[in-house]
Design a protein around this motif. Structure first.
Motif, short mmCIF file in Angstrom:
data_model
loop_
_atom_site.label_atom_id
_atom_site.label_comp_id
_atom_site.label_asym_id
_atom_site.label_seq_id
_atom_site.Cartn_x
_atom_site.Cartn_y
_atom_site.Cartn_z
N SER A 292 -7.70 -3.67 25.99
CA SER A 292 -8.50 -3.48 27.20
C SER A 292 -9.98 -3.26 26.89
O SER A 292 -10.82 -3.26 27.79
N GLN B 50 1.57 7.37 24.52
CA GLN B 50 0.80 6.26 25.10
C GLN B 50 1.00 6.21 26.62
O GLN B 50 0.03 6.12 27.36
N GLU B 51 2.24 6.32 27.07
CA GLU B 51 2.51 6.26 28.51
C GLU B 51 1.96 7.50 29.23
O GLU B 51 1.44 7.39 30.33
N ALA B 52 2.10 8.66 28.60
CA ALA B 52 1.65 9.91 29.22
C ALA B 52 0.14 9.99 29.35
O ALA B 52 -0.40 10.73 30.15
N ASN B 53 -0.54 9.19 28.57
CA ASN B 53 -2.00 9.18 28.53
C ASN B 53 -2.57 8.23 29.59
O ASN B 53 -3.66 7.72 29.42
N GLY B 54 -1.83 7.97 30.63
CA GLY B 54 -2.27 7.02 31.64
C GLY B 54 -2.17 5.59 31.14
O GLY B 54 -2.69 4.67 31.74
N GLY B 55 -1.49 5.43 30.00
CA GLY B 55 -1.27 4.10 29.44
C GLY B 55 -2.40 3.57 28.60
O GLY B 55 -2.26 2.55 27.94
N ILE B 56 -3.57 4.25 28.61
CA ILE B 56 -4.73 3.73 27.88
C ILE B 56 -5.06 4.67 26.72
O ILE B 56 -5.08 5.88 26.89
N SER B 57 -5.31 4.09 25.56
CA SER B 57 -5.70 4.91 24.42
C SER B 57 -6.67 4.16 23.53
O SER B 57 -6.76 2.94 23.55
N ASP C 87 -9.53 -0.29 22.45
CA ASP C 87 -8.73 0.42 23.43
C ASP C 87 -7.57 -0.48 23.82
O ASP C 87 -7.74 -1.70 23.96
N LYS D 50 -3.96 -0.74 26.43
CA LYS D 50 -3.32 -0.26 27.66
C LYS D 50 -1.84 -0.63 27.61
O LYS D 50 -1.50 -1.79 27.31
#
Length: 153
Positions: free
Chosen positions: A71, A22-29, A87, A89
């Protein structure tokens, strides 16, 4: 008058999608893949700004590891209205992970939906339960209660 913020718990197997992912993905999934109708109903009830516990399930660890914020509200990728998603964040990691066993020992949250419907992947969290779990985890990074001094000593 503004809407009331609601709280949720989202379960994920760390081998499929972990807090690190989750964090590595720019925080958004995109939170998708939910098949259970009750869990989907809960996802559809989420609104912008709602907070969700990010919960690792599985055999190795069952614990709240972080907090995410909705988000983007429920949407589908097709016109059929099939499987949808929201989504989320990342807001912050728990200062101390809160284990399922620790939560079950706390009499203040004995009626938590997670205990009554343990197989449900998306569950609502009452505000008093949210506050208690945050207390058990010493809050989360990004909750506004950071220490004023340096904690990197």
């Amino acid at each position: 008058m503004g809407k009331t913020k609601r709280y949720w718990l989202l379960k994920t197997e760390p081998s499929e999608w972990s807090w690190s992912d989750q964090e590595a993905n720019g925080g958004i999934s995109k939170w998708d893949g939910v098949k259970n109708k009750q869990a989907q109903k809960n996802l559809k009830s989420m609104t912008l700004g709602d907070h969700c516990f990010f919960y690792h399930s599985g055999t190795k660890a069952r614990c709240v590891v972080g907090v995410v914020e909705v988000s983007r509200e429920w949407y589908t990728d097709d016109d059929e209205g099939g499987d949808g998603a929201v989504d989320v964040k990342a807001i912050g990691e728990m200062r101390k992970f809160v284990d399922l066993k620790e939560m079950k020992k706390d009499k203040g949250i004995k009626d938590f939906v997670l205990f009554r419907q343990p197989r449900l992947s998306v569950v609502p969290v009452e505000e008093n339960v949210w506050e208690k779990i945050c207390q058990l985890g010493n809050g989360f990074r990004g909750d506004g209660s950071e220490d004023s001094g340096s904690s990197d000593d």
